[in-house]
Design a protein around this motif. Sequence first.
Motif, PDB file in Angstrom:
ATOM      1  N   UNK A  32      60.765  -6.394  58.643  1.00  0.00           N
ATOM      2  CA  UNK A  32      62.045  -6.985  58.250  1.00  0.00           C
ATOM      3  C   UNK A  32      62.661  -7.782  59.396  1.00  0.00           C
ATOM      4  N   UNK A  33      62.648  -7.194  60.585  1.00  0.00           N
ATOM      5  CA  UNK A  33      63.228  -7.903  61.736  1.00  0.00           C
ATOM      6  C   UNK A  33      62.479  -9.204  62.016  1.00  0.00           C
ATOM      7  N   UNK A  34      61.162  -9.174  61.843  1.00  0.00           N
ATOM      8  CA  UNK A  34      60.365 -10.358  62.146  1.00  0.00           C
ATOM      9  C   UNK A  34      60.514 -11.434  61.089  1.00  0.00           C
ATOM     10  N   UNK A  35      60.552 -11.025  59.819  1.00  0.00           N
ATOM     11  CA  UNK A  35      60.527 -11.991  58.717  1.00  0.00           C
ATOM     12  C   UNK A  35      61.916 -12.371  58.213  1.00  0.00           C
ATOM     13  N   UNK A  36      62.936 -11.540  58.514  1.00  0.00           N
ATOM     14  CA  UNK A  36      64.312 -11.856  58.111  1.00  0.00           C
ATOM     15  C   UNK A  36      65.201 -11.743  59.359  1.00  0.00           C
ATOM     16  N   UNK A  64      58.747 -13.736  51.012  1.00  0.00           N
ATOM     17  CA  UNK A  64      59.005 -12.946  52.212  1.00  0.00           C
ATOM     18  C   UNK A  64      59.021 -11.465  51.859  1.00  0.00           C
ATOM     19  N   UNK A  65      59.676 -11.139  50.750  1.00  0.00           N
ATOM     20  CA  UNK A  65      59.722  -9.738  50.315  1.00  0.00           C
ATOM     21  C   UNK A  65      58.314  -9.187  50.095  1.00  0.00           C
ATOM     22  N   UNK A  66      57.447  -9.973  49.493  1.00  0.00           N
ATOM     23  CA  UNK A  66      56.082  -9.514  49.245  1.00  0.00           C
ATOM     24  C   UNK A  66      55.320  -9.292  50.542  1.00  0.00           C
ATOM     25  N   UNK A  67      55.563 -10.118  51.548  1.00  0.00           N
ATOM     26  CA  UNK A  67      54.928  -9.892  52.852  1.00  0.00           C
ATOM     27  C   UNK A  67      55.369  -8.573  53.454  1.00  0.00           C
ATOM     28  N   UNK A  68      56.673  -8.290  53.344  1.00  0.00           N
ATOM     29  CA  UNK A  68      57.190  -7.028  53.879  1.00  0.00           C
ATOM     30  C   UNK A  68      56.564  -5.847  53.151  1.00  0.00           C
ATOM     31  N   UNK A  69      56.512  -5.931  51.834  1.00  0.00           N
ATOM     32  CA  UNK A  69      55.932  -4.838  51.055  1.00  0.00           C
ATOM     33  C   UNK A  69      54.463  -4.625  51.384  1.00  0.00           C
ATOM     34  N   UNK A  70      53.736  -5.716  51.606  1.00  0.00           N
ATOM     35  CA  UNK A  70      52.316  -5.597  51.928  1.00  0.00           C
ATOM     36  C   UNK A  70      52.115  -4.843  53.243  1.00  0.00           C
ATOM     37  N   UNK A  71      52.965  -5.118  54.226  1.00  0.00           N
ATOM     38  CA  UNK A  71      52.835  -4.427  55.508  1.00  0.00           C
ATOM     39  C   UNK A  71      53.179  -2.944  55.384  1.00  0.00           C
ATOM     40  N   UNK A  72      54.222  -2.647  54.605  1.00  0.00           N
ATOM     41  CA  UNK A  72      54.569  -1.238  54.382  1.00  0.00           C
ATOM     42  C   UNK A  72      53.453  -0.547  53.605  1.00  0.00           C
ATOM     43  N   UNK A  73      52.904  -1.214  52.605  1.00  0.00           N
ATOM     44  CA  UNK A  73      51.832  -0.634  51.809  1.00  0.00           C
ATOM     45  C   UNK A  73      50.606  -0.309  52.634  1.00  0.00           C
ATOM     46  N   UNK A  74      50.276  -1.157  53.598  1.00  0.00           N
ATOM     47  CA  UNK A  74      49.118  -0.909  54.446  1.00  0.00           C
ATOM     48  C   UNK A  74      49.301   0.368  55.262  1.00  0.00           C
ATOM     49  N   UNK A  75      50.518   0.598  55.735  1.00  0.00           N
ATOM     50  CA  UNK A  75      50.790   1.821  56.494  1.00  0.00           C
ATOM     51  C   UNK A  75      50.675   3.044  55.583  1.00  0.00           C
ATOM     52  N   UNK A  76      51.191   2.942  54.356  1.00  0.00           N
ATOM     53  CA  UNK A  76      51.096   4.074  53.418  1.00  0.00           C
ATOM     54  C   UNK A  76      49.638   4.369  53.097  1.00  0.00           C
ATOM     55  N   UNK A  77      48.823   3.327  52.948  1.00  0.00           N
ATOM     56  CA  UNK A  77      47.387   3.545  52.719  1.00  0.00           C
ATOM     57  C   UNK A  77      46.785   4.361  53.851  1.00  0.00           C
ATOM     58  N   UNK A  78      47.228   4.089  55.088  1.00  0.00           N
ATOM     59  CA  UNK A  78      46.724   4.837  56.234  1.00  0.00           C
ATOM     60  C   UNK A  78      47.144   6.295  56.234  1.00  0.00           C
ATOM     61  N   UNK A  79      48.173   6.624  55.463  1.00  0.00           N
ATOM     62  CA  UNK A  79      48.635   8.014  55.338  1.00  0.00           C
ATOM     63  C   UNK A  79      47.986   8.722  54.155  1.00  0.00           C
ATOM     64  N   UNK A  80      47.057   8.053  53.498  1.00  0.00           N
ATOM     65  CA  UNK A  80      46.392   8.663  52.355  1.00  0.00           C
ATOM     66  C   UNK A  80      46.960   8.255  51.017  1.00  0.00           C
ATOM     67  N   UNK A  81      47.894   7.305  51.016  1.00  0.00           N
ATOM     68  CA  UNK A  81      48.404   6.768  49.764  1.00  0.00           C
ATOM     69  C   UNK A  81      49.560   7.523  49.153  1.00  0.00           C
ATOM     70  N   UNK A  82      50.048   8.571  49.797  1.00  0.00           N
ATOM     71  CA  UNK A  82      51.203   9.309  49.295  1.00  0.00           C
ATOM     72  C   UNK A  82      51.878  10.020  50.465  1.00  0.00           C
ATOM     73  N   UNK A  83      53.163  10.336  50.298  1.00  0.00           N
ATOM     74  CA  UNK A  83      53.913  10.968  51.375  1.00  0.00           C
ATOM     75  C   UNK A  83      55.175  11.588  50.788  1.00  0.00           C
ATOM     76  N   UNK A  84      55.827  12.418  51.585  1.00  0.00           N
ATOM     77  CA  UNK A  84      57.055  13.096  51.161  1.00  0.00           C
ATOM     78  C   UNK A  84      58.264  12.427  51.807  1.00  0.00           C
TER      79      UNK A  84
END
Length: 267
Positions: A159-163, A234-254
């Motif tokens: 967010x800081x980088x893209x907005x 821009x929103x889709x770029x942000x979501x893609x970066x967040x999604x990549x991190x969630x994938x690294x956590x196994x695709x789900x979290x609390x």
Amino acid sequence: MPTLPSGQEPHRYRQAAESFGTDVERYDRTRPAYPPELIGHLIATAPGREVLDVGAGTGIEARQFQAAGCRLLGVEPDSRMAEFARRSGVDVEVAKFEEWDPAGRRFDLLVSGQAWHWVDPVAGAAKAAEVLRPGGLLAAFWHVPEPPEEVANALADAYRRLVPDSPIDLDSVPKQPSDPYGPLIVKVADGLRDAGGFGEPERSRHDWDRVYTRDEWLDQLPTFGSLTWVESTVRQEILAEVGAVIDGLGGRFTVRYATVAITAVRD
């Protein structure tokens, strides 16, 4: 996960305040309801079951109060959200609360879920004192979600980088368990005291957890005030970066939630 502008009064930041109706179906589908114990406590504390919902949105908390046997009227400035709420069985009038005409109607309980920060703290409190019966209860409450640090940091960094020119500070709300929305609640309490007509405001907090999949979290993120007004690509770029991190956590979290509330009784 703050959605409030930094460095100014939230109720004056209309770009964010008026952006939530851009996707009402997503908003209603993804935003969580409120803890049943909070709803039950407010109903039990109020002198009756005539409820006014300020900033009713799509009707999330309104439907909870209706299911508990309350008679409810909503006030919502966004006609798109109001129309959605009506379709779900909630009676809503379109107006900013400070300018709304109660036409002599009085209520036992005034609630505002995730919305009172968009209301002028003094003018709103004065209007609340006008429409509540003696002994009536005002209750404003907010969810404070705290996802894992990796997920929160991914959103903040992208967010800081893209907005870069955003007035919204993703670090503006204290992390749990210290004092979620503490400065905001202080402003609300001060507004109630300045307006008069209420006893001393009281705070409460309800903690709970929810497990999200990657898709569920990315479905909800665009409803946050930090993203509702951001250009789509821009929103889709942000979501893609967040999604990549969630994938690294196994695709789900609390996500740890704190639902914080401030209440005050009409003198």
